[in-house]
Design an enzyme around this catalytic site. Sequence first.
Site, short mmCIF file in Angstrom:
data_model
loop_
_atom_site.label_atom_id
_atom_site.label_comp_id
_atom_site.label_asym_id
_atom_site.label_seq_id
_atom_site.Cartn_x
_atom_site.Cartn_y
_atom_site.Cartn_z
N PHE A 231 0.17 -16.74 -7.36
CA PHE A 231 1.45 -16.95 -6.65
C PHE A 231 2.18 -18.15 -7.28
O PHE A 231 2.53 -19.11 -6.62
CB PHE A 231 1.24 -17.16 -5.14
N ASP A 252 2.33 -13.76 -10.64
CA ASP A 252 3.30 -13.63 -9.54
C ASP A 252 3.84 -12.20 -9.60
O ASP A 252 3.86 -11.57 -10.66
CB ASP A 252 4.45 -14.63 -9.69
N SER A 253 4.28 -11.69 -8.45
CA SER A 253 4.82 -10.33 -8.45
C SER A 253 6.30 -10.30 -8.81
O SER A 253 6.87 -9.23 -8.99
CB SER A 253 4.59 -9.69 -7.07
N ASN A 283 0.47 -7.87 -8.66
CA ASN A 283 0.09 -8.18 -7.29
C ASN A 283 -1.19 -9.00 -7.35
O ASN A 283 -2.20 -8.55 -7.90
CB ASN A 283 -0.13 -6.86 -6.54
N ALA A 284 -1.16 -10.20 -6.80
CA ALA A 284 -2.30 -11.11 -6.94
C ALA A 284 -3.57 -10.53 -6.29
O ALA A 284 -4.67 -10.76 -6.78
CB ALA A 284 -1.96 -12.46 -6.33
N ASP A 304 -1.73 -20.12 -3.73
CA ASP A 304 -0.61 -20.64 -2.92
C ASP A 304 0.29 -19.48 -2.48
O ASP A 304 1.42 -19.35 -2.93
CB ASP A 304 0.19 -21.66 -3.75
N CYS A 344 1.01 -21.96 3.90
CA CYS A 344 2.24 -22.54 4.46
C CYS A 344 2.63 -21.82 5.76
O CYS A 344 3.75 -21.94 6.24
CB CYS A 344 3.38 -22.51 3.45
N1 SAH Z 1 3.03 -21.82 -5.97
C1 SAH Z 1 4.47 -21.78 -5.98
C2 SAH Z 1 5.07 -21.24 -4.72
C3 SAH Z 1 4.62 -19.88 -4.32
S1 SAH Z 1 5.73 -19.09 -3.25
C4 SAH Z 1 5.01 -23.17 -6.24
O1 SAH Z 1 4.33 -24.14 -5.97
O2 SAH Z 1 6.15 -23.27 -6.70
C5 SAH Z 1 5.03 -17.52 -3.12
C6 SAH Z 1 5.16 -16.65 -4.35
O3 SAH Z 1 4.34 -15.52 -4.14
C7 SAH Z 1 6.54 -16.11 -4.66
O4 SAH Z 1 6.89 -16.48 -5.96
C8 SAH Z 1 6.40 -14.58 -4.55
O5 SAH Z 1 7.12 -13.90 -5.58
C9 SAH Z 1 4.92 -14.41 -4.78
N2 SAH Z 1 4.28 -13.23 -4.18
C10 SAH Z 1 4.43 -12.71 -2.95
N3 SAH Z 1 3.55 -11.70 -2.74
C11 SAH Z 1 2.83 -11.58 -3.88
C12 SAH Z 1 1.76 -10.75 -4.29
N4 SAH Z 1 1.24 -9.84 -3.46
N5 SAH Z 1 1.25 -10.93 -5.51
C13 SAH Z 1 1.74 -11.86 -6.37
N6 SAH Z 1 2.74 -12.68 -6.03
C14 SAH Z 1 3.29 -12.55 -4.80
#
Ligand code: SAH
Length: 401
Positions: A231, A252-253, A283-284, A304, A344
């Site tokens: 993420f 990240d997705s 997708n993470a 995160d 969060c």
């Molecule tokens: N770690 C980042 C903030 C993450 S915010 C920082 O510190 O700046 C959450 C992120 O998760 C977003 O960028 C969103 O695109 C991503 N996201 C949401 N669902 C997801 C998934 N299933 N797989 C991968 N990324 C995802």
Amino acid sequence: MPRNDTISFITASNRGVQRLKGGHLWVYRSDLLNAEGVPPGALVHVRDERGRPLGSALYSSSSQIAIRLLSSKVIGAGELLSLVRERIDLAVAFRRKHVRDSDSFRVIFGEADLLPGLIVDKYNDVLVMQVLTQAFDREDLRQTVISALRDHFPEASLLDRVDSHIRELEQLPVRESEFAFGDRASTVFHLNGVGFHFDGSTGQKTGAFLDQRENYAAAARYAHGSALDCFTYQGAFALHLARVCNAVSAVDSSRPALEVAEQNEQLNRDLLTCGDIEWIEANAFDLLKDYSTAGHQYDTIVLDPPAFAKSKKAVETATRGYKELNLRALKMLRSGGILVTCSCSFHVGESELLEMLSGAVADAGRRVRILEKRGAAIDHPTLVGVPETHYLKCVIAQIIE
Ligand code: SAH
């Protein structure tokens, strides 16, 4: 003498009174006994049923959060603007004193700065203001905020970023985002010495999760070897890790977020100790499953995710999601490895997060010690009595066997 006579009185029910006495600043509409005819965004005096004063508040005629307390004191209409100005001065001075190694921080964090309904972020020389209530949309309050910010940051521009959903909830007229002063919407800003692109003119939320700023630096203090940042958004954890690790992958997705992440990598190339960061659009959940099944190993993993639990009801499903991510990460970490796990979701508290983690550790059959239990950075302080201001949790743990 300030004139008090134009101020409405509002009576809170016992439940509302208890809330305020417990330190919260909000009273819900259902906990008000008389609020008919109070003008939108007005300064009001709050009383209990016996007429005893509870303080001064800003009123919203449409939101379920009808009242946000401004002060426990009785404030006259003529004192409102100078009080707001004073609070802004204090908020700026606090950040100037306590934010380190960064030109970017949250200048005003609503309730925690006793300016409920107002958020201002600073990305180097671009300020972004978000008005969340009818009160801060009042022309006199807006102008007070704008002129205070101009005095404190004369070189910056100030973008008033409109959230149309919030304006609808607050029944405010439709308005576009606009500059309150200056005209620079994009810039390069720095967190802990790492550079990032910012563009306030694009539709998506760009900029950074400023609340994680100190956690990026904390993660980098323990990170080593090969790292995976899940993420990653625009790469903030990944870039901090890339200054100390020898290989970094980040997932990240969102393709647009990863494009900015790649530009951020170029900006910091000279600082990085690893080769090219591998930016993976996926997708993470799927990626962690595939990688752990395939036997991938790491020395550092950051999790995160976005807020999974948007409401109390969603906590159980959210906890399952967190657990799945943490379980897979724990399985892939080498002995001595570092897990940085964040949530969060306001509804998932620190104790729930730690409980989830201990379940995942047990299921993974690992031995793990907690190195740090952290929250949001100092420019996002928690106001005692307002749990909503304590939403970000970040646990740094080490796998010792
Ligand atoms: N770690 C980042 C903030 C993450 S915010 C920082 O510190 O700046 C959450 C992120 O998760 C977003 O960028 C969103 O695109 C991503 N996201 C949401 N669902 C997801 C998934 N299933 N797989 C991968 N990324 C995802």
